[in-house]
Design an enzyme around this catalytic site. Structure first.
Site, PDB file in Angstrom:
ATOM      1  N   ALA A  48      77.539  37.726-108.234  1.00 63.25           N
ATOM      2  CA  ALA A  48      78.081  36.485-107.667  1.00 63.25           C
ATOM      3  C   ALA A  48      78.724  36.748-106.303  1.00 63.25           C
ATOM      4  O   ALA A  48      78.628  35.926-105.385  1.00 63.25           O
ATOM      5  CB  ALA A  48      79.107  35.881-108.625  1.00 63.25           C
ATOM      6  N   TYR A  50      77.889  39.191-104.258  1.00 62.40           N
ATOM      7  CA  TYR A  50      76.764  39.448-103.348  1.00 62.40           C
ATOM      8  C   TYR A  50      76.164  38.111-102.897  1.00 62.40           C
ATOM      9  O   TYR A  50      75.924  37.882-101.703  1.00 62.40           O
ATOM     10  CB  TYR A  50      75.710  40.291-104.087  1.00 62.40           C
ATOM     11  CG  TYR A  50      74.473  40.590-103.271  1.00 62.40           C
ATOM     12  CD1 TYR A  50      74.425  41.688-102.421  1.00 62.40           C
ATOM     13  CD2 TYR A  50      73.352  39.756-103.337  1.00 62.40           C
ATOM     14  CE1 TYR A  50      73.299  41.966-101.666  1.00 62.40           C
ATOM     15  CE2 TYR A  50      72.226  40.024-102.581  1.00 62.40           C
ATOM     16  CZ  TYR A  50      72.203  41.126-101.751  1.00 62.40           C
ATOM     17  OH  TYR A  50      71.089  41.389-101.008  1.00 62.40           O
ATOM     18  N   SER A  96      41.130  58.696 -93.495  1.00 65.62           N
ATOM     19  CA  SER A  96      41.136  58.838 -94.956  1.00 65.62           C
ATOM     20  C   SER A  96      41.103  60.315 -95.317  1.00 65.62           C
ATOM     21  O   SER A  96      41.033  61.180 -94.442  1.00 65.62           O
ATOM     22  CB  SER A  96      39.947  58.104 -95.548  1.00 65.62           C
ATOM     23  OG  SER A  96      38.803  58.470 -94.827  1.00 65.62           O
ATOM     24  N   LEU A  97      41.156  60.593 -96.610  1.00 65.79           N
ATOM     25  CA  LEU A  97      41.180  61.978 -97.075  1.00 65.79           C
ATOM     26  C   LEU A  97      39.865  62.316 -97.753  1.00 65.79           C
ATOM     27  O   LEU A  97      39.258  61.451 -98.399  1.00 65.79           O
ATOM     28  CB  LEU A  97      42.285  62.148 -98.119  1.00 65.79           C
ATOM     29  CG  LEU A  97      43.728  62.096 -97.654  1.00 65.79           C
ATOM     30  CD1 LEU A  97      44.648  62.063 -98.861  1.00 65.79           C
ATOM     31  CD2 LEU A  97      44.042  63.296 -96.795  1.00 65.79           C
ATOM     32  N   LYS A 130      49.055  61.223-105.130  1.00 66.99           N
ATOM     33  CA  LYS A 130      48.100  60.262-104.562  1.00 66.99           C
ATOM     34  C   LYS A 130      48.382  58.940-105.274  1.00 66.99           C
ATOM     35  O   LYS A 130      47.956  58.715-106.406  1.00 66.99           O
ATOM     36  CB  LYS A 130      46.688  60.774-104.832  1.00 66.99           C
ATOM     37  CG  LYS A 130      45.585  59.878-104.370  1.00 66.99           C
ATOM     38  CD  LYS A 130      45.022  60.378-103.054  1.00 66.99           C
ATOM     39  CE  LYS A 130      43.958  59.461-102.495  1.00 66.99           C
ATOM     40  NZ  LYS A 130      44.348  58.089-102.307  1.00 66.99           N
ATOM     41  N   ARG A 151      45.837  49.419 -93.608  1.00 67.89           N
ATOM     42  CA  ARG A 151      44.976  50.436 -93.006  1.00 67.89           C
ATOM     43  C   ARG A 151      43.730  49.806 -92.381  1.00 67.89           C
ATOM     44  O   ARG A 151      43.266  50.224 -91.333  1.00 67.89           O
ATOM     45  CB  ARG A 151      44.581  51.441 -94.090  1.00 67.89           C
ATOM     46  CG  ARG A 151      43.656  52.503 -93.609  1.00 67.89           C
ATOM     47  CD  ARG A 151      43.332  53.488 -94.718  1.00 67.89           C
ATOM     48  NE  ARG A 151      42.378  54.458 -94.233  1.00 67.89           N
ATOM     49  CZ  ARG A 151      41.077  54.241 -94.174  1.00 67.89           C
ATOM     50  NH1 ARG A 151      40.586  53.106 -94.604  1.00 67.89           N
ATOM     51  NH2 ARG A 151      40.264  55.156 -93.689  1.00 67.89           N
ATOM     52  N   GLU A 188      52.484  54.339 -98.690  1.00 68.18           N
ATOM     53  CA  GLU A 188      51.745  53.506 -99.626  1.00 68.18           C
ATOM     54  C   GLU A 188      52.660  52.424-100.193  1.00 68.18           C
ATOM     55  O   GLU A 188      53.798  52.706-100.577  1.00 68.18           O
ATOM     56  CB  GLU A 188      51.270  54.415-100.769  1.00 68.18           C
ATOM     57  CG  GLU A 188      50.101  53.899-101.522  1.00 68.18           C
ATOM     58  CD  GLU A 188      48.770  54.473-101.017  1.00 68.18           C
ATOM     59  OE1 GLU A 188      48.740  55.102 -99.932  1.00 68.18           O
ATOM     60  OE2 GLU A 188      47.772  54.267-101.706  1.00 68.18           O
ATOM     61  N   LYS A 329      41.544  64.585-107.086  1.00 69.68           N
ATOM     62  CA  LYS A 329      41.588  63.367-107.906  1.00 69.68           C
ATOM     63  C   LYS A 329      41.511  63.703-109.398  1.00 69.68           C
ATOM     64  O   LYS A 329      40.853  64.659-109.794  1.00 69.68           O
ATOM     65  CB  LYS A 329      40.407  62.442-107.549  1.00 69.68           C
ATOM     66  CG  LYS A 329      40.351  62.034-106.091  1.00 69.68           C
ATOM     67  CD  LYS A 329      41.339  60.938-105.752  1.00 69.68           C
ATOM     68  CE  LYS A 329      40.930  59.572-106.172  1.00 69.68           C
ATOM     69  NZ  LYS A 329      40.032  58.884-105.276  1.00 69.68           N
ATOM     70  N   CYS A 426      41.102  44.606-148.444  1.00 66.73           N
ATOM     71  CA  CYS A 426      41.529  44.173-149.785  1.00 66.73           C
ATOM     72  C   CYS A 426      41.124  42.735-150.100  1.00 66.73           C
ATOM     73  O   CYS A 426      41.458  42.230-151.171  1.00 66.73           O
ATOM     74  CB  CYS A 426      43.041  44.333-149.930  1.00 66.73           C
ATOM     75  SG  CYS A 426      43.974  43.107-149.003  1.00 66.73           S
TER      76      CYS A 426
HETATM   77  N1  5U1 Z   1      50.279  61.121-100.784  1.00 67.14           N
HETATM   78  C1  5U1 Z   1      49.455  60.969 -99.745  1.00 67.14           C
HETATM   79  N2  5U1 Z   1      48.491  60.063 -99.687  1.00 67.14           N
HETATM   80  N3  5U1 Z   1      47.900  60.218 -98.499  1.00 67.14           N
HETATM   81  C2  5U1 Z   1      46.864  59.532 -97.942  1.00 67.14           C
HETATM   82  N4  5U1 Z   1      49.469  61.706 -98.625  1.00 67.14           N
HETATM   83  C3  5U1 Z   1      48.500  61.251 -97.827  1.00 67.14           C
HETATM   84  N5  5U1 Z   1      48.117  61.628 -96.581  1.00 67.14           N
HETATM   85  C4  5U1 Z   1      47.101  60.964 -96.021  1.00 67.14           C
HETATM   86  C5  5U1 Z   1      46.448  59.904 -96.683  1.00 67.14           C
HETATM   87  C6  5U1 Z   1      45.328  59.196 -96.048  1.00 67.14           C
HETATM   88  O1  5U1 Z   1      46.667  61.299 -94.785  1.00 67.14           O
HETATM   89  C7  5U1 Z   1      47.252  62.388 -94.030  1.00 67.14           C
HETATM   90  C8  5U1 Z   1      46.886  63.729 -94.553  1.00 67.14           C
HETATM   91  C9  5U1 Z   1      46.671  62.266 -92.618  1.00 67.14           C
END
Ligand code: 5U1
Length: 690
Positions: A48, A50, A96-97, A130, A151, A188, A329, A426
């Protein structure tokens, strides 16, 4: 504060300055309390109070819009809906990775890294999780949050600034004295599992479409043109990377970057590590894979990055992915298969659960042939038919479930499921109470062998009477051969009756009998839980044991007395009274006690001085002597509560070998750390003092 002036330009200069400083103080105060509430999970002022501060700031901002601060907490509630998202070109592309699935992929990655660095020694890697969410870029200009973008294709994303502003854990101003002129934080946006469940419950209640998983819910929430909707969706953010940086020196490593973010108030997940060499990467992967279902958010793997930024630079990029990082993954947890049939299973309380029989499919590391469909309404809502192609999900040890039918693949002869009217075991009628989604067999355990088996299995289970060796297969035989009907019959078993069973050698029979004998010495809480009373779980059983102390007090408890127990509401109270008003159940209790089931006298909470009463403890690492369950039992017996994560509310952290991030968090928050010895001593000393 009274607002006598229509806007700032109408007001004299000293009044404007007074209003401005009041608004700044309100912003700072509200931001501090919002941080305590949303990030630290430790509010310091009542809601309250707040709300009053917030309303005052809102009123001042309405009257003096030109004085609104860019980091005003009022932006968190969302603003006017946008006609569409505008495009944002990323200053540094969001790449991307590459993915690896097998250990061999990671071994090959490490070899490429070592070759690229001409390394003679093992390389240092930073590992983080991830997350199963949406990659986002947050831009801070002179320390103030100014823009958030998705992204997109890596080069251009969508402007989701107003939506991200509503995420309470994203700071609107960085906690830095000399912030960089420009800082692009990469990370993320995700939704925690518990928030996802709550959101879907709300969607269901409103008759709206449910989200298939937390990732979809996060994406759907972030891509709302009306940020007021996003503001109600409990999104989170974890940082893991960096884009553009101007006006500050780049930290030297991934580890240092995350430390810098943490210090400036940007959320960083604490499940991370720095390790050396590929074997340690694979060890971390296995530990996280084990822990995966216990995490409050969904992840689909871990990410390994070369820790030192100079080394990252040497390795550089190939095509659109870095050479210095890889995502390891987890095996897929969703897969497509066909529904071969739908059968129903009968649980210990008679609950009828439809189960889909599936064409075998490999998902989440195992072959799945059955998946729960929960109940009849769920089948109708998801429109799942026999013959359909469906997507199936398996999360950790959780029973696999059918998520959805793929309508485009439905064959012409797909059949609808019809709920049987009689129990398949049954033949008693299946009934459905008005206020329940679940249909039940009306036979009860006396008539229905499935319920009898379920009840016995629960009675013998680890958290109940903990009878080693009395599992599903043995119980099936004991019930089918009419050797055992009730739990009390287990204590009448002898070598002769057991040796009549299939594949039962004398040695195993002896082991089972000795496990049954050992189980007689139990605790009152375990005994209550073992009775399998509907709605009485482990924690309620503990509360009941502590409050009533003995079985007769519990059997004869009035509704009022039951409702006085912390965990007991009207539904549980009714269930307990219904259970003990059945003479057969009271007779079962008497027989069990007559056969030697006993427990130490319980000191009732009301008049006991329990050494850990009101304390919350967190266990981490492996203790030298006590198992997790034993340590938890000791803590609870002494009045304490065991929590899964460390927060400011934690009283003590009990740490053993290999304690991880919880120990670090406890040190950060200045929480007392106990060894196993300290814990035992604490319980004994205080008891001796009584
Ligand atoms: N946890 C994590 N996710 N992720 C996605 N780290 C991370 N780093 C990324 C990406 C695309 O890229 C950097 C290595 C450039």
């Amino acid at each position: 504060m009274q607002n006598d002036f229509f806007n700032a330009s109408d007001a004299p200069a000293d009044a404007v300055s007074e209003i401005r400083s009041r608004m700044e103080r309100l912003c700072a105060e509200i931001n501090k309390h919002a941080h305590a509430y949303y990030v630290l999970d430790n509010p310091v002022i009542p809601d309250a109070v707040y709300d009053r501060l917030f309303s005052e700031l809102q009123a001042l901002e309405l009257a003096y819009p030109e004085l609104i601060a860019p980091d005003s907490p009022t932006f968190r509630v969302g603003g006017t809906a946008l006609p569409e998202f505008s495009q944002v070109k990323h200053a540094v592309p969001m790449l991307s990775l590459n993915n690896g699935f097998e250990d061999a992929d990671i071994v090959a990655f490490d070899r490429r890294v070592r070759d690229g660095l001409h390394a003679l020694m093992d390389v240092e890697y930073a590992i983080d999780l991830k997350f199963d969410g949406l990659a986002i870029n947050l831009r801070y200009v002179d320390g103030v949050f100014t823009q958030a973008a998705t992204r997109g294709d890596g080069f251009t994303g969508e402007d989701v600034t107003e939506n991200v502003r509503t995420i309470r854990t994203v700071p609107l101003r960085l906690n830095l004295e000399n912030p960089p002129a420009v800082l692009d934080v990469r990370g993320e946006v995700l939704m925690f599992k518990a928030d996802f469940d709550k959101l879907n419950a709300r969607q269901r209640a409103a008759g709206a479409k449910e989200f298939a998983n937390p990732r979809n819910a996060a994406a759907g929430s972030l891509r709302q043109l009306d940020s007021k909707i996003t503001a109600h969706r409990s999104l989170r953010f974890f940082a893991y990377g960096i884009g553009a940086l101007e006006g500050a020196a780049l930290p030297v490593s991934q580890r240092a970057l995350l430390g810098w973010y943490d210090a400036m108030g940007i959320p960083v997940c604490d499940e991370n590590a720095v390790v050396t060499g590929v074997a340690a990467l694979l060890d971390f992967y296995r530990v996280i894979q084990e822990k995966r279902t216990l995490l409050p958010y969904e992840i689909d793997g871990v990410v390994y990055k070369v820790n030192a930024f100079v080394e990252q630079e040497i390795l550089g990029f190939v095509s659109r992915a870095p050479r210095f990082a890889i995502a390891h993954k987890f095996p897929a947890q969703e897969a497509l298969t066909t529904v071969l049939g739908i059968e129903v299973q009968v649980g210990r309380t008679g609950a009828i659960t439809p189960v889909a029989r599936l064409a075998p499919v490999f998902v989440g590391g195992v072959t799945v042939t059955n998946a729960t469909l929960h109940n009849e309404e769920e089948i109708q809502r998801k429109d799942i038919r026999i013959g359909d192609t469906v997507s199936v999900r398996r999360a950790g040890d959780v029973i696999p479930e059918v998520i959805a039918s793929i309508l485009e693949k439905r064959p012409g002869d797909a059949q609808q499921f019809i709920m049987p009217t009689q129990c398949p075991v049954c033949s008693s009628p299946i009934v459905k109470l008005e206020d329940e989604a679940i249909a039940r067999c009306s036979g009860g355990w006396i008539k229905c062998p499935a319920q009898r088996k379920g009840g016995l299995f629960h009675f013998a289970s680890r958290k109940a009477m903990n009878i080693d060796g009395v599992g599903e297969q043995l119980i099936d035989q004991l019930v089918d051969k009419h050797v055992v009907t009730t739990a009390a019959d287990l204590y009448k078993l002898g070598l002769a009756s057991l040796s009549e069973l299939d594949r039962m050698a004398e040695k195993s029979a002896g082991n089972i009998l000795s496990a049954i004998e050992t189980s007689k010495a139990t605790t009152f809480a375990r005994f209550i839980y073992a009775l399998g009373i509907r709605h009485v779980g482990e924690s309620t059983a503990k509360d009941l044991a502590a409050r009533f102390g003995n079985i007769d007090a519990l059997i004869n408890a009035t509704e009022e007395q039951l409702l006085a127990v912390s965990d007991v509401g009207p539904v549980v109270a009714r269930s307990l009274q219904r259970f003990f008003s059945d003479p057969l159940n009271v007779e079962l209790v008497r027989q069990l006690m007559a056969s030697g089931v006993h427990w130490p006298e319980v000191q009732q909470h009301a008049d006991a001085v329990l050494p850990l009463l009101g304390k919350t403890l967190v266990l981490t690492g492996s203790l030298p002597n006590l198992s997790r369950d034993q340590a938890s039992e000791l803590i609870e017996k002494n009045g304490g509560k065991v929590a899964g994560s460390v927060s400011k509310k934690t009283s003590y952290v009990v740490a053993g070998d290999d304690a991880g991030s919880k120990l670090l968090k406890a040190q950060e928050l200045n929480i007392a750390i106990l060894s196993e010895d300290d814990l035992i001593r604490m319980c004994q000393v205080k008891q001796d003092e009584e």
